[in-house]
Design a protein around this motif. Structure first.
Motif, PDB file in Angstrom:
ATOM      1  N   UNK A  16      25.765  31.392  40.785  1.00 11.46           N
ATOM      2  CA  UNK A  16      26.533  32.296  41.288  1.00 11.46           C
ATOM      3  C   UNK A  16      25.480  33.114  42.230  1.00 11.46           C
ATOM      4  N   UNK A  17      24.376  33.706  41.558  1.00 12.30           N
ATOM      5  CA  UNK A  17      23.450  34.558  42.222  1.00 12.30           C
ATOM      6  C   UNK A  17      22.781  33.906  43.432  1.00 12.30           C
ATOM      7  N   UNK A  18      22.525  32.595  43.193  1.00 15.67           N
ATOM      8  CA  UNK A  18      21.770  32.049  44.305  1.00 15.67           C
ATOM      9  C   UNK A  18      22.607  31.857  45.435  1.00 15.67           C
ATOM     10  N   UNK A  19      23.772  31.932  45.327  1.00 14.98           N
ATOM     11  CA  UNK A  19      24.662  31.749  46.527  1.00 14.98           C
ATOM     12  C   UNK A  19      24.369  32.821  47.576  1.00 14.98           C
ATOM     13  N   UNK A  20      24.069  34.111  46.854  1.00 15.73           N
ATOM     14  CA  UNK A  20      24.037  35.297  47.555  1.00 15.73           C
ATOM     15  C   UNK A  20      25.267  35.676  48.276  1.00 15.73           C
ATOM     16  N   UNK A  21      26.562  35.509  47.623  1.00 10.50           N
ATOM     17  CA  UNK A  21      27.550  35.687  48.240  1.00 10.50           C
ATOM     18  C   UNK A  21      28.302  37.037  47.686  1.00 10.50           C
ATOM     19  N   UNK A  22      27.971  37.454  46.422  1.00 10.44           N
ATOM     20  CA  UNK A  22      28.597  38.440  45.931  1.00 10.44           C
ATOM     21  C   UNK A  22      28.493  39.920  46.645  1.00 10.44           C
ATOM     22  N   UNK A  23      29.523  40.620  46.788  1.00 16.65           N
ATOM     23  CA  UNK A  23      29.514  41.815  47.457  1.00 16.65           C
ATOM     24  C   UNK A  23      29.039  41.868  48.876  1.00 16.65           C
ATOM     25  N   UNK A  24      29.535  40.732  49.446  1.00 14.81           N
ATOM     26  CA  UNK A  24      29.249  40.442  50.963  1.00 14.81           C
ATOM     27  C   UNK A  24      30.787  40.822  51.862  1.00 14.81           C
ATOM     28  N   UNK A  25      30.680  41.063  53.134  1.00 17.16           N
ATOM     29  CA  UNK A  25      31.798  41.419  53.724  1.00 17.16           C
ATOM     30  C   UNK A  25      32.880  40.182  53.675  1.00 17.16           C
ATOM     31  N   UNK A  39      50.715  30.043  51.456  1.00 20.51           N
ATOM     32  CA  UNK A  39      51.653  29.145  52.387  1.00 20.51           C
ATOM     33  C   UNK A  39      52.140  27.811  51.468  1.00 20.51           C
ATOM     34  N   UNK A  40      51.223  27.272  50.911  1.00 12.39           N
ATOM     35  CA  UNK A  40      51.268  25.807  50.461  1.00 12.39           C
ATOM     36  C   UNK A  40      52.297  26.176  49.177  1.00 12.39           C
ATOM     37  N   UNK A  41      51.943  27.038  48.517  1.00 13.18           N
ATOM     38  CA  UNK A  41      52.437  27.475  47.068  1.00 13.18           C
ATOM     39  C   UNK A  41      53.699  28.134  47.103  1.00 13.18           C
ATOM     40  N   UNK A  42      53.660  29.024  48.269  1.00 14.36           N
ATOM     41  CA  UNK A  42      54.876  29.600  48.269  1.00 14.36           C
ATOM     42  C   UNK A  42      54.889  30.955  47.527  1.00 14.36           C
ATOM     43  N   UNK A  43      53.634  31.385  47.022  1.00 12.41           N
ATOM     44  CA  UNK A  43      53.249  32.535  46.288  1.00 12.41           C
ATOM     45  C   UNK A  43      53.079  33.674  47.142  1.00 12.41           C
ATOM     46  N   UNK A  44      53.577  34.852  46.670  1.00 11.21           N
ATOM     47  CA  UNK A  44      53.469  36.134  47.352  1.00 11.21           C
ATOM     48  C   UNK A  44      51.902  36.643  47.630  1.00 11.21           C
ATOM     49  N   UNK A  45      51.244  36.081  46.802  1.00 10.56           N
ATOM     50  CA  UNK A  45      49.525  36.617  46.792  1.00 10.56           C
ATOM     51  C   UNK A  45      48.547  35.302  46.528  1.00 10.56           C
ATOM     52  N   UNK A  46      47.449  35.716  47.055  1.00  8.16           N
ATOM     53  CA  UNK A  46      46.328  34.375  47.016  1.00  8.16           C
ATOM     54  C   UNK A  46      45.019  35.150  47.035  1.00  8.16           C
ATOM     55  N   UNK A  47      43.875  34.840  46.393  1.00 11.51           N
ATOM     56  CA  UNK A  47      42.739  35.165  46.481  1.00 11.51           C
ATOM     57  C   UNK A  47      41.782  34.058  46.258  1.00 11.51           C
ATOM     58  N   UNK A  48      40.534  34.426  46.626  1.00  9.67           N
ATOM     59  CA  UNK A  48      39.409  33.395  46.339  1.00  9.67           C
ATOM     60  C   UNK A  48      38.585  34.400  45.300  1.00  9.67           C
ATOM     61  N   UNK A  49      38.530  34.211  44.061  1.00 12.40           N
ATOM     62  CA  UNK A  49      37.822  35.058  43.165  1.00 12.40           C
ATOM     63  C   UNK A  49      36.490  34.341  42.632  1.00 12.40           C
ATOM     64  N   UNK A  50      35.451  35.270  42.284  1.00 16.99           N
ATOM     65  CA  UNK A  50      34.170  34.933  41.639  1.00 16.99           C
ATOM     66  C   UNK A  50      34.006  35.381  40.365  1.00 16.99           C
ATOM     67  N   UNK A  51      33.735  35.100  39.248  1.00 20.32           N
ATOM     68  CA  UNK A  51      33.777  35.345  38.170  1.00 20.32           C
ATOM     69  C   UNK A  51      32.154  35.952  37.802  1.00 20.32           C
ATOM     70  N   UNK A  52      32.030  37.118  37.827  1.00 19.56           N
ATOM     71  CA  UNK A  52      30.662  37.846  37.484  1.00 19.56           C
ATOM     72  C   UNK A  52      30.375  37.915  36.031  1.00 19.56           C
ATOM     73  N   UNK A  53      29.283  38.637  35.678  1.00 21.91           N
ATOM     74  CA  UNK A  53      29.126  38.848  34.258  1.00 21.91           C
ATOM     75  C   UNK A  53      30.218  39.687  33.606  1.00 21.91           C
ATOM     76  N   UNK A  54      30.605  40.736  34.280  1.00 23.90           N
ATOM     77  CA  UNK A  54      31.454  41.771  33.578  1.00 23.90           C
ATOM     78  C   UNK A  54      32.752  41.966  34.424  1.00 23.90           C
ATOM     79  N   UNK A  55      32.820  41.493  35.548  1.00 20.25           N
ATOM     80  CA  UNK A  55      33.966  41.612  36.454  1.00 20.25           C
ATOM     81  C   UNK A  55      34.312  40.264  37.221  1.00 20.25           C
ATOM     82  N   UNK A  56      35.533  40.402  37.755  1.00 20.51           N
ATOM     83  CA  UNK A  56      36.179  39.549  38.707  1.00 20.51           C
ATOM     84  C   UNK A  56      36.143  40.061  40.277  1.00 20.51           C
TER      85      UNK A  56
END
Length: 935
Positions: A16-25, A39-56
């Motif tokens: 995950x750290x090698x991607x250098x993507x955490x905390x980027x705009x 739109x595909x799921x019809x859900x009200x919310x969606x997100x692309x999440x990354x699981x860090x050591x102590x946070x999402x």
């Protein structure tokens, strides 16, 4: 319930750290994926999440703005535990994994969740592409599959993003390598060329032009080269070029002669290669080097006359060490290059040693371990050097050679097998190139960079590079600027928070701009002083030194410079200027005549207005030296020269100045020796008109003389009458009257002594005192003086002792000599402590007899010594009244001693007594050495 930690957590976090993507705009590509997922799921919310050591952490969100939350409360922490499938929760309240999650149990809590893992490789799930809602939902199989496909696209996006970053870093690295190679090429003194084969345009470096004595051209082509190649060599060079174009040779490699600008021929070794081809496989861009091998060529020709062709090739390789061995590793060839590099003679090693003797044992062992690990079999001894060559692969690597004298050299060693026509190995050949200097150059470059960085950090000022605009926009400025201005360096870069012009005082800016623009126009360095305002409000003076940096067309690119604080120097300069003005005013307005003259020649350089008034001369500098204008005698002139040379001062001394109208003006002269800025010795002379002082002294002397004579007659009568009364001439006196009568007698004697002293000093000053000179034994006179003055010393419980010493016969006035000694002995007695001894001594010093009187009194204060022989001078008036004295005794002693041809002086240490001494010149012909006495 809290999700478990994946078994590959360490590898997952590292990826995950090698991607250098955490905390980027936020990025549009990821935002599009989350919107499609919603739109595909019809859900009200969606997100692309990354699981860090102590946070999402959310890289992209749809329909909410949260950036991150705790890993413990995240649904995605459960999803990454199953990287190969979709985590699908239609109703969170019914799922044991999340039913107790605060995000579910709260008001309007989550009900639906579906998370597709973002799997990078090897089941490393970094996070999820997830959809969720506050109401239960059901997804079809197609919807679930679409979410997994979108997650795969998200992973591709992350990988592409990483590749782009790596590509940029590689490009930067390639540029750095190019710069480094350029620096190395420049350091090897080679000419380089870049040839566009299709257009003929060719770029040569400066050294290439220098080899041929040519001036560099801004535009050039291949004809410059072609026109200077020797006609006999051009066909061979063209053939080599065509062979390379045809692909039959990997490089263009040719040697030919080129005509120098001065007419002679220079042998050139050309090496080049086509680096770019056209679409139809025609050569497009070719790069190469030219090296001046004229000297090498001459050496080769000389060796070819004396050796065989093969031996000539080997022996001419003086820059490379060639060492061949048999299959067992015994050295069979050790060429002159190896001898020069390592200090061994071929005869010392050929047939007896292996190359191991030349290597660092630690390097050999380390290489053996590497090869053994690489080929999974033990490799040691001579095989360490030839294992790869034996198996068909020539090897080139860096080694450390150790010479005969222990000197270590870094070499690039290439080892290849020597084979027969049938491919059988007959031995091995090693060619080593000394790269010590290149290594040292690289090390020197690193040290140079460190020195420059250290220099910038330690310079007592600010180094900068700026644009020549109204704000002096800074492109670079050193950290020292914070100390100078109170603002950090980063605030000035590109005028981020403040520009340098804002700190400059407005009244200084017009002149500053005028000087800088003028010198930049003339391509000259500029130096300016101006004031800036510190962040704390203080005003500081600074000095700036700079120069313009221009492009080849002479256009100004930017300014490089240095600024340092000169506030202290400026304050000193202003103070000096004020002091000079004060001194100039004093010089012009002083009531004393002041002259400046050369010490050696006496030439007068400058005079103040008071000189003209004192001398009566017109407004011009006197042509004669100062000593000729004053009444110096030869002794005084010599004393003046010696005093100025040894003590840098002379005077004060009373002289007479010749006025222009003829009269002599009494003056007091004081002088001091200085050195001007160029080191020339000069004399400041201060002349004071003492005419009025002389007149007052004359009046005073006349008054004292008159009063003394007028008082002497009645005082004699009074003293006589008191003596008759004390002697009983009028009969017995009452007892009560005796003390009062004694006081009257004592004071009458003191007053008589004062009048006698006044009359004596008056006669001495006027030159009217009569002296009856005769040959006298000094010790006989001293014996009499000690006897006559001991009763006076008894009053102070002091004993006077004449110590043994040499005698002499001198021409003296006995009465005046006794008067001198009476003054010296009475002073010593009354200022010595009770029970002490006053010592009288005689001694011979050079050709003089010294008579000294040593007491044990308090000594003479430093501030009184300069005027001790002046009339009426007393160190402590109160103490003098208690002990008795008029202040005339030592003045009389000095005058009497001088009139008798002697000199008086003294030595004194405060608290340890004083020693007054008289010195009289001895007549060498009158010396008597028979009785141990001086006559």
């Amino acid at each position: 319930m809290k999700a478990l930690i994946p078994s590959n957590e360490t590898e997952r976090l590292q990826a995950l750290r090698q991607l250098h993507i955490l905390d980027t705009p936020a990025e549009a590509a990821f935002d599009a994926l989350t919107e499609i997922a919603a739109q595909i799921s019809g859900a009200g919310f969606a997100a692309l999440t990354l699981i860090d050591q102590n946070r999402q952490w959310f890289k992209s969100t749809f329909n909410f703005c949260e950036q991150e939350n705790s890993r413990d409360n995240s649904f995605c922490s459960h999803a990454i535990l199953t990287p190969s499938q979709l985590t699908y929760i239609p109703d969170a309240r019914q799922d044991a994994r999340v039913a107790d999650n605060p995000l579910v149990t709260c008001a309007d809590g989550l009900r639906f969740y579906a998370g597709a893992p973002l799997v990078l490789r090897d089941n490393l799930a970094l996070g999820t592409l997830c959809v969720f809602d506050t109401k239960p939902l059901t997804l079809t199989a197609a919807q679930q599959k679409s979410l997994l496909q979108l997650a795969d696209q998200a992973v591709l996006l992350m990988n592409n993003r990483l590749l782009q970053q790596q590509s940029a870093e590689q490009n930067l690295h390639l540029q750095q390598e190019k710069n480094r190679i350029d620096a190395i090429i420049n350091g090897t003194n080679m000419g380089t060329w870049e040839w566009n084969v299709q257009t003929g345009s060719t770029v040569y470096n400066q050294y290439w032009y220098g080899m041929l004595g040519l001036d560099p051209l801004t535009q050039s082509d291949v004809d410059i080269w072609r026109s200077r190649v020797h006609p006999e060599d051009l066909p061979a060079a063209a053939t080599a070029l065509e062979q390379h174009f045809a692909g039959t040779s990997p490089f263009f490699d040719a040697r030919f002669r080129m005509q120098h600008h001065q007419g002679h021929w220079v042998w050139i070794h050309a090496v080049g290669r086509v680096m770019a081809w056209t679409d139809d496989h025609q050569p497009l861009l070719m790069f190469g080097t030219h090296r001046d091998i004229t000297q090498e060529r001459a050496q080769q020709q000389e060796m070819q006359r004396t050796r065989s062709h093969l031996q000539a090739i080997i022996d001419s390789s003086t820059e490379a060490a060639m060492i061949s061995t048999d299959i067992h590793g015994v050295i069979r060839l050790f060429n002159p290059g190896a001898e020069r590099m390592l200090g061994y003679q071929a005869s010392e090693l050929v047939g007896t040693s292996t190359p191991a003797i030349l290597h660092d044992p630690d390097e050999v062992r380390a290489r053996a371990a590497q090869l053994s690990a690489e080929y999974q079999l033990p490799i040691d001894g001579f095989d360490v050097f030839v294992y790869k060559a034996r198996h068909g692969t020539s090897e080139t690597r860096q080694w450390t050679y150790i010479g005969k004298n222990g000197e270590r050299k870094q070499v690039r060693l290439s080892v290849s097998a020597i084979r027969t026509d049938q491919g059988e190995i007959r031995g091995y050949l090693g060619v080593a190139i000394d790269i010590t200097q290149l290594e040292q150059l690289h090390h020197a470059l690193l040290l140079s960079e460190q020195r420059h960085r250290s220099m910038l950090e330690n310079l007592p000022g600010v180094v900068y590079r700026c644009i020549n605009d109204a704000q002096w926009t800074m492109l670079f400025i050193s950290d020292e600027v914070e100390k100078l201005t109170g603002h950090p360096a980063r605030s000035f870069i590109r005028n981020k928070k403040i520009n340098f012009a804002e700190l400059q005082l407005a009244e200084d800016q017009p002149l500053l701009r005028e000087v800088v623009d003028r010198d930049l126009t003339n391509h000259a360095r500029f130096s300016v002083e101006y004031r800036i305002r510190h962040a704390n409000g203080a005003v500081r003076w600074v000095q700036e030194l700079g120069r313009g940096i221009y492009d080849p067309n002479g256009e100004l690119l930017y300014i490089d410079g240095f600024i340092w604080d000169v506030t202290a120097q400026k304050e000193v300069q202003l103070a000096l200027r004020a002091g000079e003005q004060k001194l100039a005013s004093l010089y012009q307005l002083a009531p004393l005549a002041i002259l400046l003259s050369q010490f050696d020649s006496g030439e007068i350089l400058n005079v103040n207005p008071q000189w003209y008034e004192l001398s009566g001369l017109s407004d011009e500098i006197p042509a004669l030296p100062l000593p000729t204008l004053l009444s110096f005698n030869q002794v005084q002139l010599e004393a003046r020269q010696q005093a100025l040379a040894s003590n840098a001062s002379f005077g004060p001394i009373e002289l007479e100045l010749s006025h222009v109208e003829g009269q002599q003006i009494p003056v007091l002269l004081s002088e001091v020796l200085i050195q001007n800025a160029s080191g020339t010795a000069q004399v400041w002379s201060i002349i004071q008109d003492i005419t009025e002082r002389r007149r007052i002294e004359q009046m005073k002397n006349q008054f004292v003389s008159m009063v003394s004579h007028e008082l002497r007659t009645p005082l004699t009568a009074i003293s006589g009458a008191l003596g008759l009364i004390s002697g009983g001439a009028l009969g017995p006196l009452p007892d009560a009257m005796q003390p009062m009568l004694q006081i009257a007698c004592d004071n009458s004697e003191k007053l008589t002594q004062l009048i006698n002293d006044l009359l004596d000093i008056d006669k001495l000053v006027a030159g009217k005192m009569q002296f009856e000179l005769q040959d006298c034994s000094v010790r006989e006179l001293l014996t009499q003086s000690v006897r006559h003055n001991q009763p006076y010393a008894d009053k102070f419980l002091t004993r006077i002792v004449l110590e043994p010493g040499p005698d002499a016969v001198l021409l003296l006035d006995p009465m005046r000599f006794h008067q001198i000694m009476a003054n010296l002995l009475s002073n010593a007695a009354k200022f010595s402590p009770p029970g002490s001894v006053v010592a009288v001594r005689t001694e011979k010093i050079a050709q003089q007899l010294r008579i000294s009187v040593q007491d044990q009194g308090p000594g003479i204060p430093d501030n009184f010594r300069a005027r001790i022989f002046e009339k009426f001078s007393q160190a402590d008036a109160v103490d003098a009244r208690q002990r008795g004295g008029t202040g005339l005794g030592l003045a009389i002693v000095k005058e009497l001693t001088n009139r008798l041809g002697g000199e008086i002086g003294f030595d004194s240490v405060t608290g340890h007594g004083s020693c007054f001494y008289l010195e009289f010149a001895l007549d060498q012909q009158g010396e008597d050495n028979n009785a141990g006495a001086l006559h």
